[in-house]
Design an enzyme around this catalytic site. Structure first.
Site, short mmCIF file in Angstrom:
data_model
loop_
_atom_site.label_atom_id
_atom_site.label_comp_id
_atom_site.label_asym_id
_atom_site.label_seq_id
_atom_site.Cartn_x
_atom_site.Cartn_y
_atom_site.Cartn_z
N TYR A 44 -9.27 14.61 2.95
CA TYR A 44 -8.28 13.99 2.02
C TYR A 44 -7.20 14.74 1.72
CZ TYR A 44 -7.37 12.30 -2.86
OH TYR A 44 -6.73 11.95 -3.90
N SER A 69 -7.01 -0.72 -11.42
CA SER A 69 -7.66 0.25 -12.36
C SER A 69 -7.02 1.57 -12.49
CB SER A 69 -8.97 0.46 -11.49
OG SER A 69 -8.96 0.93 -10.20
N GLY A 100 -3.07 3.06 -11.03
CA GLY A 100 -2.12 1.95 -10.73
C GLY A 100 -2.43 0.89 -11.88
N GLY A 142 -3.22 -1.42 -5.53
CA GLY A 142 -4.40 -0.60 -6.19
C GLY A 142 -4.18 -0.79 -7.71
N SER A 196 -1.02 13.95 -4.11
CA SER A 196 -2.09 14.55 -4.83
C SER A 196 -1.73 16.07 -4.77
CB SER A 196 -3.38 14.37 -4.46
OG SER A 196 -4.36 15.42 -4.87
#
Length: 246
Positions: free
Chosen positions: A148, A16, A19, A13, A135
């Site tokens: 998530y 953008s 990454g 990834g 995260s």
């Protein structure tokens, strides 16, 4: 100072956001960088701008992951740095969640990340560094975030077990857990300018340092984990959220 000169780094990834920033920082530190992305045009633009190699690959597809491992091995040989970064946002209240909601997030964030590590282990050099993008929500409890948050909590569990399993080969496995970060993924929420500002203000109110993070900050931490200065760190999660999770 090129602290990673001679190293081969792969960023999933990498076309953008975090990454892309990580790929740029790793290259600046002397590494030979490979990035992946699902969107061919975006990937080609990123590789041209960064001056790196790119492979079209969908982390949510295990066959793609296996093909990527084979391509990288055949083209570059062993990999020294693996940044498993690719991920998607998604959420729903538990009561109203659908199987599609669940699979969309888990296929990329959990299953895809898991098999990226799994299939690249034979391609990693002894002494390599693996970094997961997790995260801060992995250890927070917000409504409508169960899928998530669970996907990132699962990554942290995998990271620690992988750190133990790969320690005999001196391969270090760690995770970086950002809070709100200014990246393209926030723009994909489809909010108008006023709504987006409202979201930013809402997040900033909940961050003790009163600011949203930048992708470059996360990229520098990934690069730190990848170098010799972090040679005694494995199984660690670094939370970078301005104090939001405190």
């Amino acid at each position: 100072m090129e602290t990673l000169k001679g190293k081969i780094a792969l960023v999933t990834g990498g076309n953008s956001g975090i990454g892309y920033a990580a790929a740029k920082e790793l290259k600046q530190q002397g590494a030979t960088v490979i990035i992946t992305g699902r969107r061919k045009e975006a990937l080609e633009n990123a590789t041209a701008t960064l001056g790196v190699t790119g492979f079209v690959s969908d982390q949510g597809n295990v066959k793609d992951v296996e093909q990527l491992a084979e391509q990288v091995n055949n083209t570059f040989g062993k990999v020294d740095i693996l940044f498993i970064n690719a991920g998607v946002l998604g959420g729903a209240a538990i009561e109203g969640a659908t199987e599609q909601d669940f699979d969309y997030v888990m296929d990329v964030n959990f299953k895809g990340a898991y098999f990226t590590l799994s299939r690249f282990i034979p391609v990693l050099n002894d002494g390599a560094s693996v970094v997961f993008l997790s995260s801060n929500v992995a250890s927070m409890n917000g409504v409508n975030s169960s899928i998530y948050s669970a996907s990132k909590a699962a990554l942290n569990s995998i990271m620690k077990i992988a750190a133990l399993e790969l320690a005999p080969r001196k391969i270090r496995v760690n995770a970086v857990s950002p809070g709100p970060t200014q990246t393209e993924i926030l723009n994909k929420l489809g909010l108008d300018e006023a709504s987006r500002k409202g979201l930013d203000d809402w997040m900033i109110e909940r961050i003790p340092l009163r600011k949203i993070g930048h992708a470059d900050d996360v990229a520098k931490m990934v690069t730190y984990f990848s170098g010799d200065n972090a040679s005694f760190i494995t199984g660690a999660e670094i939370v970078m959220d301005g104090g939001m999770s405190l």
